[in-house]
Design a protein around this motif. Structure first.
Motif, PDB file in Angstrom:
ATOM      1  N   CYS A  62       0.835  -1.202   0.000  1.00  0.00           N
ATOM      2  CA  CYS A  62       0.000   0.000   0.000  1.00  0.00           C
ATOM      3  C   CYS A  62       0.874   1.259   0.000  1.00  0.00           C
ATOM      4  CB  CYS A  62      -0.928  -0.020   1.210  1.00  0.00           C
ATOM      5  SG  CYS A  62      -2.317   1.122   1.094  1.00  0.00           S
ATOM      6  N   ARG A  63       1.935   1.250   0.775  1.00  0.00           N
ATOM      7  CA  ARG A  63       2.844   2.409   0.790  1.00  0.00           C
ATOM      8  C   ARG A  63       3.451   2.633  -0.591  1.00  0.00           C
ATOM      9  NH1 ARG A  63       6.975   3.018   5.620  1.00  0.00           N
ATOM     10  NH2 ARG A  63       7.156   4.975   4.478  1.00  0.00           N
ATOM     11  N   TRP A  64       3.843   1.539  -1.257  1.00  0.00           N
ATOM     12  CA  TRP A  64       4.396   1.667  -2.607  1.00  0.00           C
ATOM     13  C   TRP A  64       3.357   2.258  -3.544  1.00  0.00           C
ATOM     14  CZ3 TRP A  64       9.078   0.514  -5.061  1.00  0.00           C
ATOM     15  CH2 TRP A  64       9.042   0.494  -6.457  1.00  0.00           C
ATOM     16  N   THR A  65       2.124   1.734  -3.472  1.00  0.00           N
ATOM     17  CA  THR A  65       1.051   2.209  -4.342  1.00  0.00           C
ATOM     18  C   THR A  65       0.763   3.683  -4.112  1.00  0.00           C
ATOM     19  OG1 THR A  65       0.066  -0.006  -4.285  1.00  0.00           O
ATOM     20  CG2 THR A  65      -1.340   1.778  -5.062  1.00  0.00           C
ATOM     21  N   GLN A  66       0.919   4.121  -2.866  1.00  0.00           N
ATOM     22  CA  GLN A  66       0.648   5.516  -2.527  1.00  0.00           C
ATOM     23  C   GLN A  66       1.817   6.439  -2.844  1.00  0.00           C
ATOM     24  OE1 GLN A  66      -0.275   4.827   1.581  1.00  0.00           O
ATOM     25  NE2 GLN A  66      -2.476   4.657   1.220  1.00  0.00           N
ATOM     26  N   SER A  68       5.334   5.888  -1.912  1.00  0.00           N
ATOM     27  CA  SER A  68       6.554   5.743  -1.122  1.00  0.00           C
ATOM     28  C   SER A  68       7.408   4.639  -1.750  1.00  0.00           C
ATOM     29  CB  SER A  68       6.214   5.397   0.332  1.00  0.00           C
ATOM     30  OG  SER A  68       7.373   5.232   1.103  1.00  0.00           O
ATOM     31  N   ARG A  69       8.299   5.029  -2.672  1.00  0.00           N
ATOM     32  CA  ARG A  69       9.039   4.048  -3.476  1.00  0.00           C
ATOM     33  C   ARG A  69      10.542   4.188  -3.318  1.00  0.00           C
ATOM     34  NH1 ARG A  69       5.076   5.012  -8.703  1.00  0.00           N
ATOM     35  NH2 ARG A  69       3.199   4.181  -7.685  1.00  0.00           N
ATOM     36  N   GLY A  70      10.949   4.601  -2.129  1.00  0.00           N
ATOM     37  CA  GLY A  70      12.375   4.733  -1.860  1.00  0.00           C
ATOM     38  C   GLY A  70      13.044   3.381  -1.726  1.00  0.00           C
ATOM     39  N   ALA A  71      14.368   3.424  -1.588  1.00  0.00           N
ATOM     40  CA  ALA A  71      15.144   2.180  -1.496  1.00  0.00           C
ATOM     41  C   ALA A  71      14.745   1.352  -0.272  1.00  0.00           C
ATOM     42  CB  ALA A  71      16.635   2.513  -1.447  1.00  0.00           C
ATOM     43  N   SER A 106       4.105   1.058 -13.338  1.00  0.00           N
ATOM     44  CA  SER A 106       4.899   2.025 -12.591  1.00  0.00           C
ATOM     45  C   SER A 106       5.753   2.883 -13.517  1.00  0.00           C
ATOM     46  CB  SER A 106       5.796   1.302 -11.580  1.00  0.00           C
ATOM     47  OG  SER A 106       6.590   2.233 -10.889  1.00  0.00           O
ATOM     48  N   VAL A 107       6.010   4.112 -13.073  1.00  0.00           N
ATOM     49  CA  VAL A 107       6.917   5.012 -13.804  1.00  0.00           C
ATOM     50  C   VAL A 107       8.340   4.896 -13.254  1.00  0.00           C
ATOM     51  CG1 VAL A 107       5.101   6.654 -14.370  1.00  0.00           C
ATOM     52  CG2 VAL A 107       6.356   6.917 -12.220  1.00  0.00           C
ATOM     53  N   VAL A 108       8.531   4.020 -12.272  1.00  0.00           N
ATOM     54  CA  VAL A 108       9.857   3.830 -11.681  1.00  0.00           C
ATOM     55  C   VAL A 108      10.736   3.060 -12.663  1.00  0.00           C
ATOM     56  CG1 VAL A 108      11.101   2.807  -9.740  1.00  0.00           C
ATOM     57  CG2 VAL A 108       8.870   3.845  -9.370  1.00  0.00           C
ATOM     58  N   ALA A 114      14.469  -3.560  -9.738  1.00  0.00           N
ATOM     59  CA  ALA A 114      15.247  -4.801  -9.724  1.00  0.00           C
ATOM     60  C   ALA A 114      15.220  -5.535  -8.380  1.00  0.00           C
ATOM     61  CB  ALA A 114      16.692  -4.510 -10.151  1.00  0.00           C
ATOM     62  N   PRO A 115      15.362  -4.838  -7.221  1.00  0.00           N
ATOM     63  CA  PRO A 115      15.322  -5.574  -5.950  1.00  0.00           C
ATOM     64  C   PRO A 115      14.009  -6.317  -5.714  1.00  0.00           C
ATOM     65  CG  PRO A 115      16.248  -3.398  -5.627  1.00  0.00           C
ATOM     66  CD  PRO A 115      15.706  -3.419  -7.019  1.00  0.00           C
ATOM     67  N   LEU A 116      12.910  -5.772  -6.255  1.00  0.00           N
ATOM     68  CA  LEU A 116      11.624  -6.447  -6.089  1.00  0.00           C
ATOM     69  C   LEU A 116      11.605  -7.795  -6.793  1.00  0.00           C
ATOM     70  CD1 LEU A 116       9.147  -3.463  -6.638  1.00  0.00           C
ATOM     71  CD2 LEU A 116       9.878  -4.454  -4.457  1.00  0.00           C
ATOM     72  N   TRP A 117      12.354  -7.897  -7.886  1.00  0.00           N
ATOM     73  CA  TRP A 117      12.410  -9.147  -8.643  1.00  0.00           C
ATOM     74  C   TRP A 117      13.454 -10.112  -8.086  1.00  0.00           C
ATOM     75  CZ3 TRP A 117       9.105 -10.876 -12.218  1.00  0.00           C
ATOM     76  CH2 TRP A 117       8.240  -9.944 -12.825  1.00  0.00           C
ATOM     77  N   PHE A 118      14.629  -9.600  -7.794  1.00  0.00           N
ATOM     78  CA  PHE A 118      15.745 -10.485  -7.522  1.00  0.00           C
ATOM     79  C   PHE A 118      15.900 -10.863  -6.050  1.00  0.00           C
ATOM     80  CE2 PHE A 118      17.129  -8.362 -11.522  1.00  0.00           C
ATOM     81  CZ  PHE A 118      17.064  -9.498 -12.320  1.00  0.00           C
ATOM     82  N   LEU A 119      15.496 -10.007  -5.121  1.00  0.00           N
ATOM     83  CA  LEU A 119      15.671 -10.348  -3.711  1.00  0.00           C
ATOM     84  C   LEU A 119      14.869 -11.590  -3.300  1.00  0.00           C
ATOM     85  CD1 LEU A 119      15.793  -6.863  -1.936  1.00  0.00           C
ATOM     86  CD2 LEU A 119      17.592  -8.601  -2.007  1.00  0.00           C
TER      87      LEU A 119
END
Length: 325
Positions: A62-66, A68-71, A106-108, A114-119
């Motif tokens: 939810c934070r990401w959707t709102q 908050s897309r920091g590291a 996403s516009v990111v 990448a961390p969302l995929w590989f971690l």
């Protein structure tokens, strides 16, 4: 461990209610609903721990959707998704559905994604390699074939408890049947499960109406549980009736959420739609819903909050208000 994990879920609901866009008091009411529903303390402890991880992961979604897309948020989601998938592989379906959505919407940049995929893959990889070397399959768990074999056959009822009463599972499960255990030893776990999966799929293809009926019953009892089928509703404990009422109220809460807190509504819908899919196929057991029960409590509380507030206004002395002019 189950008690600690369940207690943490309840304690964190007021905080996470704010993340989802609700009042902390809605979270408090949701925690009260959780105490009323009082899900069992299972010997299979991961159900409540999975519920805690689900709450944390949904909050981060939810934070990401709102925005908050920091590291910190990105790495937290990736790490937590890996741990959650190791604990409960059904989480992978929810996570990768969400990840596919944010990747294409996403516009990111891809570098930030990448961390969302590989971690998660990196966290699961050692166990998957171990399974491949020992069992011959990289799957995190390899018992789906056995579970479907027990769930779709001439004897199979809708649920685990009914199966035990009818001695269905004891005739087919290697934990109870010596001949099946010998087959596991002869073939090995991976080949045994693959063979049982093939037999289950053959039975489903040969009995489409019966298979659809079993899946339909499991879908129903997942959301409105009963260990004794339809007749079990008559003698259910009050807390189970209360859970049924919360489930109905949560539908209204989800509709309201789409109007007022769409980010949370989309996250909740993802979990409610994707997580239970596998459990509509295997034999019903109440603990399968435990990881997403908190969503029911929170949405039911969101729907009930305005009603409760209006009711309290009819009795101002309960709010400490002076009725004198």
């Amino acid at each position: 461990m189950p008690t600690i994990a369940f207690g943490l879920q309840l304690a964190l609901l007021p905080y996470f209610a704010r993340i989802f866009g609700y009042s902390p008091w809605t979270g408090v009411l949701a925690a009260v609903f959780g105490l009323i529903a009082k899900p069992g303390k299972e010997e299979l402890w991961e159900a409540h721990l999975a519920g805690l991880l689900c709450l944390l992961l949904a909050g981060l979604f939810c934070r990401w959707t709102q925005g908050s897309r920091g590291a910190g948020t990105t790495w937290s989601i990736g790490l937590l998704a890996g741990v959650a998938t190791l604990l409960q592989p059904a989480f992978a379906l929810v996570y990768f559905a969400w990840l596919a959505w944010v990747t294409f919407k996403s516009v990111v940049s891809w570098r930030r994604l990448a961390p969302l995929w590989f971690l998660p893959i990196a966290i699961c990889a050692p166990w998957m390699i171990r399974n491949f070397m020992v069992l011959g399959t990289p799957a995190i768990r390899d018992n789906l074939g056995l579970e479907l074999y027990i769930s779709f056959n001439d004897c199979a009822p809708y649920g685990v408890r009914e199966s035990e009463r009818q001695l269905c599972s004891t005739a087919l499960h290697p934990n109870d049947n010596l001949a099946e255990a010998a087959e596991v030893r002869r073939l090995g776990e991976y080949k045994y499960n693959r063979h049982r999966l093939h037999r289950a799929l053959q039975w489903i293809a040969a009995h489409p109406l019966r298979s659809a009926s079993l899946a339909g019953q499991r879908l129903w009892f997942f959301w409105f549980p009963s260990d004794y089928g339809w007749r079990g509703y008559v003698d259910q404990r009050k807390r189970i009736w209360a859970l049924h009422a919360m489930t109905l109220a949560s539908i209204a809460g989800l509709i309201l959420a789409f109007r007022r807190t769409p980010a949370a509504a989309y996250v909740f819908t993802l979990w409610l739609a994707a997580f239970p899919i596998i459990y509509y196929l295997v034999q019903f057991e109440a603990r399968y819903r435990y990881p997403i029960l908190w969503i029911t409590w929170l949405l039911a509380a969101y729907a009930a909050s305005p009603v409760i507030v209006r009711g309290l206004r009819l009795f101002p002395h309960l709010l400490g208000q002076n009725t004198r002019s």
